[in-house]
Design a protein around this motif. Structure first.
Motif, PDB file in Angstrom:
ATOM      1  N   VAL A  14       0.889  -1.219  -0.072  1.00 52.89           N
ATOM      2  CA  VAL A  14      -0.112  -0.067   0.086  1.00 52.89           C
ATOM      3  C   VAL A  14       0.721   1.408  -0.030  1.00 52.89           C
ATOM      4  CG1 VAL A  14      -1.702   1.258   1.431  1.00 52.89           C
ATOM      5  CG2 VAL A  14      -2.027  -0.943   0.993  1.00 52.89           C
ATOM      6  N   PHE A  15       1.919   0.972   0.669  1.00 49.26           N
ATOM      7  CA  PHE A  15       2.886   2.211   0.701  1.00 49.26           C
ATOM      8  C   PHE A  15       4.109   2.065  -0.207  1.00 49.26           C
ATOM      9  CE2 PHE A  15       0.971   2.234   5.004  1.00 49.26           C
ATOM     10  CZ  PHE A  15       0.652   3.474   4.952  1.00 49.26           C
ATOM     11  N   ALA A  16       3.919   1.207  -1.245  1.00 50.51           N
ATOM     12  CA  ALA A  16       4.948   0.818  -2.233  1.00 50.51           C
ATOM     13  C   ALA A  16       6.416   0.376  -1.799  1.00 50.51           C
ATOM     14  CB  ALA A  16       4.987   2.052  -3.396  1.00 50.51           C
ATOM     15  N   GLU A  17       6.308  -0.556  -0.504  1.00 50.00           N
ATOM     16  CA  GLU A  17       7.427  -0.757   0.070  1.00 50.00           C
ATOM     17  C   GLU A  17       7.838  -2.280   0.153  1.00 50.00           C
ATOM     18  OE1 GLU A  17       6.391   0.634   3.974  1.00 50.00           O
ATOM     19  OE2 GLU A  17       7.068   2.815   3.588  1.00 50.00           O
ATOM     20  N   SER A  41      -5.372  -8.534  -8.163  1.00 45.47           N
ATOM     21  CA  SER A  41      -5.659  -9.610  -7.462  1.00 45.47           C
ATOM     22  C   SER A  41      -6.231 -10.700  -8.763  1.00 45.47           C
ATOM     23  CB  SER A  41      -6.821  -9.428  -6.499  1.00 45.47           C
ATOM     24  OG  SER A  41      -8.064  -9.109  -6.981  1.00 45.47           O
ATOM     25  N   SER A  42      -6.865 -10.209  -9.888  1.00 38.64           N
ATOM     26  CA  SER A  42      -7.481 -10.776 -10.760  1.00 38.64           C
ATOM     27  C   SER A  42      -7.578  -9.823 -12.304  1.00 38.64           C
ATOM     28  CB  SER A  42      -8.857 -11.313 -10.330  1.00 38.64           C
ATOM     29  OG  SER A  42      -9.495 -10.240 -10.465  1.00 38.64           O
ATOM     30  N   GLY A  43      -7.510 -10.625 -13.421  1.00 40.06           N
ATOM     31  CA  GLY A  43      -7.959 -10.140 -14.481  1.00 40.06           C
ATOM     32  C   GLY A  43      -9.198  -9.156 -14.469  1.00 40.06           C
ATOM     33  N   ARG A 206      -7.783   1.005  -7.111  1.00 39.80           N
ATOM     34  CA  ARG A 206      -7.673  -0.515  -6.621  1.00 39.80           C
ATOM     35  C   ARG A 206      -7.742  -0.321  -5.010  1.00 39.80           C
ATOM     36  NH1 ARG A 206      -1.788  -3.333  -6.281  1.00 39.80           N
ATOM     37  NH2 ARG A 206      -1.434  -1.775  -4.588  1.00 39.80           N
ATOM     38  N   LYS A 207      -7.342   0.607  -4.369  1.00 43.32           N
ATOM     39  CA  LYS A 207      -7.285   0.848  -3.039  1.00 43.32           C
ATOM     40  C   LYS A 207      -8.812   0.993  -2.561  1.00 43.32           C
ATOM     41  CE  LYS A 207      -6.181   1.885   1.530  1.00 43.32           C
ATOM     42  NZ  LYS A 207      -5.959   0.590   2.312  1.00 43.32           N
ATOM     43  N   GLY A 212      -5.953  -2.955  -1.967  1.00 42.46           N
ATOM     44  CA  GLY A 212      -4.875  -2.745  -1.626  1.00 42.46           C
ATOM     45  C   GLY A 212      -4.231  -3.892  -0.935  1.00 42.46           C
ATOM     46  N   MET A 213      -3.034  -4.445  -1.084  1.00 39.53           N
ATOM     47  CA  MET A 213      -2.174  -5.278  -0.572  1.00 39.53           C
ATOM     48  C   MET A 213      -0.995  -4.917   0.309  1.00 39.53           C
ATOM     49  SD  MET A 213      -2.459  -8.288  -3.586  1.00 39.53           S
ATOM     50  CE  MET A 213      -2.204  -7.244  -4.982  1.00 39.53           C
TER      51      MET A 213
END
Length: 319
Positions: A14-17, A41-43, A206-207, A212-213
C-alpha cells in the motif's frame, strides 16, 4: 515456485514498500514496453481498473459483446464506475468491424454518453487477433481522440503462438491487462500496464475497491518464477490442444472447432448429451463443463499422455 514464494522479501505494498512487487511491476512494464504496471488480484480487477482510469461517470467504452470485459465481469464498470458499455458484434476472427466501430463513436451531443475508450481482446476464444486490426483500431482511436485498452489475459499465448514480442503486441494500446494465473501457472494475479499517470489513477481505484495489499510479495515471487520458467512452454499447451482437437474431430456426434492456441471447443447436439458426457468424464477424474458448447483448455498440468487418455474416455462417453 513455492520455494521462491517462501524466500520472497516482502514489505507493505500500500506504501509501495514491497521489494518483490516493485521488482515485478517494473519487469512486466518493461516486457510490455510501458512506463509502469500495477499488480492486481485478478484479470477482472485489472480490466476494471483500466476502464475506470480511462473513463468518468457518464462516459462510455465501446466493446465486443462477447469480450470478457463486457460479458464476464459482472458489469463492474457500469455498476461501480457509471461507465456505459456500447457493445458491438464480434467477428469470426475475434476482431470488430472497423466500420461499425467508427459508427458507434458518439458525436458531442448532451443526449449521448461521451465516447472515451475502445476495449479489445487478445486472444479471443483461443484465437490470436491480427495485429493489423489492432493498428487500424489505434488509428481510428486517434482520429476520434479515444483511448485504447486491451484485455490481454492470454497475451503470452498470442506472443508464443506468433513469435511476436509482447511489447509489439501491446504497443498500440494505452493500457493492457495481462493475467499470470492461467497458462503461466501462478496461483493469483494480473497486472495492468500503461503510462505512469494511468497507473497512479489505477492504484487509487484499487485501494478504493479493497484491492490494496500488504505483504503480498509472496504472490509477486510466484509470478516472477512463472515469467522466468513458464512462458516458452506455452508452446506445449498449444501442441497438446492441436492433438486434442485432431483426435476429437475423428469422433462422431460432436462438432469441434480447431485450436489456434490452447483452447478447443466441442459443440454437442443437445444440453442433455453435453451433461451426460461431462458426468461420464468426471466419474473418471476428467473435469469438463456440462455445457453444450464445451471449452477445453490445455495447461501446464496436462501432459501428452493425458491427451490420449482424454480422447479414449471421450470416445467411450459418446458411445
Amino acid at each position: 515456485m513455492r520455494e521462491a514464494m517462501a524466500n520472497a522479501p516482502v514489505g507493505d505494498d500500500v506504501f509501495a514498500e514491497d521489494p518483490s512487487i516493485n521488482a515485478l511491476e517494473d519487469r512486466v512494464a518493461r516486457l510490455l514496453g510501458k512506463e509502469a504496471s500495477l499488480l492486481c488480484s485478478s484479470g477482472t480487477q485489472s480490466n476494471l481498473l483500466g476502464i475506470l482510469s480511462h473513463c468518468q461517470r457518464g462516459e462510455e467504452y465501446i466493446v465486443g459483446e462477447q469480450y470478457h470485459t463486457y460479458k464476464y465481469e459482472a458489469g463492474g464498470a457500469a455498476v461501480l464506475g457509471g461507465v456505459v458499455p456500447q457493445t458491438l458484434p464480434v467477428e469470426a476472427d475475434g476482431s470488430l468491424s472497423l466500420e461499425r466501430l467508427e459508427q458507434a463513436v458518439k458525436v458531442d451531443d448532451p443526449h449521448f454518453p461521451i465516447s472515451r475508450l475502445i476495449a479489445l481482446e487478445n486472444t479471443h476464444l483461443g484465437k490470436v487477433v491480427e495485429q493489423d486490426f489492432m493498428l487500424q483500431a489505434r488509428a481510428l482511436a486517434d482520429k476520434h481522440q479515444l483511448q485504447l485498452h486491451l484485455d490481454g489475459a492470454r497475451l503470452f499465448n498470442a506472443s508464443v503462438a506468433t513469435k511476436t514480442p509482447l511489447a509489439t503486441l501491446a504497443e498500440p494500446f494505452d493500457s493492457v491487462s495481462v493475467c499470470m494465473s492461467k497458462g503461466l501457472g501462478a496461483p493469483v494475479g494480473s497486472l495492468l500496464c500503461g503510462d505512469k499517470q494511468l497507473i497512479k489513477r489505477a492504484r487509487r481505484w484499487r485501494k478504493m475497491l479493497g484491492g490494496g495489499m500488504r505483504q503480498a510479495g509472496v504472490l509477486a515471487a510466484a509470478i516472477d518464477y512463472a515469467l522466468s520458467h513458464q512462458v516458452q512452454r506455452l508452446a506445449d499447451d498449444h501442441e497438446h490442444a492441436q492433438q486434442l482437437a485432431g483426435g476429437l474431430q475423428k469422433l462422431s456426434g460432436i462438432q469441434v472447432e480447431a485450436a489456434q492456441t490452447n483452447m478447443v471447443y466441442v459443440n454437442f447436439a443437445s444440453e442433455q448429451q453435453a451433461k451426460a458426457v461431462s458426468t461420464y468424464l468426471r466419474e473418471r477424474d476428467i473435469w469438463v463443463p456440462p455445457q453444450r458448447s464445451m471449452r477445453l483448455v490445455t495447461h501446464l498440468d496436462i501432459k501428452a499422455a493425458s491427451i490420449e487418455r482424454i480422447l479414449t474416455t471421450f470416445a467411450a462417453a459418446l458411445k
